[in-house]
Design an enzyme around this catalytic site. Structure first.
Site, PDB file in Angstrom:
ATOM      1  N   GLY A   1     -10.275 -28.038  14.737  1.00 43.89           N
ATOM      2  CA  GLY A   1      -9.948 -28.674  13.471  1.00 43.89           C
ATOM      3  C   GLY A   1     -10.766 -28.091  12.342  1.00 43.89           C
TER       4      GLY A   1
ATOM      5  N   GLU B   1      -3.699 -28.559 -20.063  1.00 47.68           N
ATOM      6  CA  GLU B   1      -3.838 -29.602 -19.033  1.00 47.68           C
ATOM      7  C   GLU B   1      -2.834 -30.736 -19.250  1.00 47.68           C
ATOM      8  OE1 GLU B   1      -5.500 -28.958 -16.496  1.00 47.68           O
ATOM      9  OE2 GLU B   1      -6.522 -27.202 -17.319  1.00 47.68           O
TER      10      GLU B   1
END
Length: 509
Positions: A106, A333
């Site tokens: 993982g 943004e």
């Protein structure tokens, strides 16, 4: 003391022999050769006195599975394998061969090492740990010798503590267990061969019984001989936590912290999508540090918000930009945020103009639910969000800037995913069997269509730029609720007949 006496005595003896007329040259040559051979043997065998006196030592672990948030499936699989150590007498009734090894795979920071420590505590086993890099040295034979010492130490430790079993944990096992390359001989191969030999030597009749637990985030790099049944019998995926698991992990790490009444663990878990357990622990720690800096007696939701930004984007920098750059970044943004909120309602958590890491500004998104399977519509929405900043700059300033570079890379990667997964007009294809021209044309078609859709969205919500821009320049941060209120206000406004006049007004202001 004896060594010093010998060093002082030898020159005196040599001088005396020379004085009485004895030829000492053969003795000197023999001593030099013997010293050289001793030195070579010690270096190649890795058996220096210092190494013998310094075995790998691991303190007794107190970690248990309750200390690990989430990972319920992984913990269940590990416990099932460990029950073979605990109920060893029952194994004989069913003819079960005990497992010899568990491989935890993982991403970094998901709790693989914690899982190994909890396993030792669960079975009351002796616990010995090492990392793969500790077995790789510049001297031939050292790694193999350390493997032997590791297994020997694990058994001795279990016998000393009157324990029936021992667990050996090797982190980063891909360093020593990587695929062997044909006829080439490497020092890693000798170490790996020794590990395989030691694992094969484990049998049900041995007391204490030894269980190997290893961790890696590169399972595809491991040698086939290492992961075959009979060695690492179980491969257990310890993946990034989902929202429910993130909440459990956060609750564990905030137990000893003074939280304010406004702290919403659910919201924090939602905002930390794709965070590992280690990152979540860092979020709680950084939030406490922010509270400490402000001399606040409690940790508030605002502190957690800052902590998430820091872990995700890096520390806030002192980079000073010009007024023109700040305005361009603010509109860039806002372009991302508007498109995100339209295609994914309630997804915008924060719009910030504070530079962090390499970013001059950013939009933090909080998906309403974790998603692991994506349709072509999902991928197109992600591309449109990535393109929103550049399109906003085009509409307001007549051109783009270098700030869109990372956005374009993200968009192109997503376009390649669409094509590679057979979701484009090319159908199911193999990328290396399609001409570069055909791939280029398909990429351009997808991008051009999504650019037009992005422009249409931004034109529909153009008044948001005017309202949100002033707030963002003044406060540097615009939270999701405030931004959605501005979106709703803009949607209720009558449409302008002449969008170009509004664009000109915004640019001039």
């Amino acid at each position: 003391m004896g060594k010093e006496i010998m060093i002082g005595t030898i020159p005196v003896v040599i001088a005396f022999l020379v004085f009485i007329g004895v030829n000492v040259a053969p003795f000197i040559i023999a001593a030099v050769i013997l010293s050289f051979l001793t030195f070579v043997i010690m270096r190649q065998g890795g058996m220096s006195v210092a190494q013998k006196k310094t075995p790998i030592d691991t303190p007794k672990t107190t970690t248990n599975f309750n200390d690990i948030g989430g990972q319920e499936r992984a913990k269940k699989e590990v416990k099932e394998a460990l029950d073979f150590l605990i109920h060893k007498d029952t194994l004989k009734q069913y003819g079960i061969r005990p497992l010899k090894g568990l491989l935890l795979t993982g991403p970094p920071g998901t709790g693989k090492t914690l899982m190994a420590k909890a396993a030792a505590n669960y079975t009351n086993s002796a616990f010995v740990a090492a990392s793969g890099s500790q077995f790789v040295e510049m001297y031939v034979g050292v790694g193999a010798q350390r493997i032997r010492d590791l297994f020997k130490e694990a058994k001795q430790k279990a016998e000393k503590n009157n324990q029936d079993s021992a667990i050996i944990f090797i982190d980063e096992i891909d360093v020593l267990g990587g695929k062997r390359e044909g006829s080439q001989h490497r020092e890693y191969d000798q170490t790996l061969n020794q590990l395989l030999t030691e694992m094969d030597g484990i049998s049900t009749s041995e007391t204490p019984r030894v269980l190997m637990v290893a961790a890696t985030n590169r399972a595809d790099m491991l040698d086939d001989a290492l992961i075959r049944p009979g060695r690492f019998d179980r491969q257990i995926v310890v993946d990034l936590p989902d929202k429910k698991a993130r909440k459990q992990i956060l609750e564990i790490h905030v137990k000893n912290k003074p939280l304010a009444a406004d702290v919403d663990i659910d919201a924090i878990a939602r905002d930390t999508f794709n965070f590992s357990g280690a990152q979540l622990e860092s979020v709680t720690n950084e939030a406490a540090i922010y509270a400490f800096r402000e001399n606040s007696k409690e940790i508030t939701q605002r502190h957690f918000s800052h902590a998430i930004d820091k872990v995700m984007m890096g520390e806030q920098t002192d980079r000073e930009s010009t007024a023109e750059e700040r305005e361009r970044v603010a509109n860039h943004e806002l372009g991302h945020a508007i498109v995100s909120e339209v295609v994914r309602p309630l997804s915008v958590s924060q719009v910030s103009l504070r530079p962090r890491g390499q970013a001059l500004g950013y939009v933090r998104q909080s998906p309403q639910q974790d998603r692991y399977l994506y349709t072509v519509e999902n991928l197109e929405h992600q591309i449109m969000i990535a393109l929103g900043g550049a399109v906003a700059e085009e509409m307001l300033y007549g051109g783009r800037s270098t700030g869109s570079r990372n956005d374009f890379e993200q968009a192109l990667n997503l376009v390649n995913t669409i094509i590679d997964c057979g979701l484009s007009q090319l159908g199911i294809v193999k990328m290396d069997m399609v001409s570069r021209e055909a791939l280029h044309e398909e990429r351009q078609r997808i991008l051009n269509e999504l650019l037009e859709e992005t422009r249409a969205i931004l034109r529909s919500y153009f008044p948001v730029f005017q309202h949100a821009f002033d707030h963002l320049i003044r406060e540097e941060v615009l939270n999701g609720e405030e931004f959605r209120a501005m979106m709703a206000e803009a949607k209720a406004m009558p449409r302008k007949n002449n969008v170009e006049d509004l664009e000109s007004h915004l640019i001039n202001s």
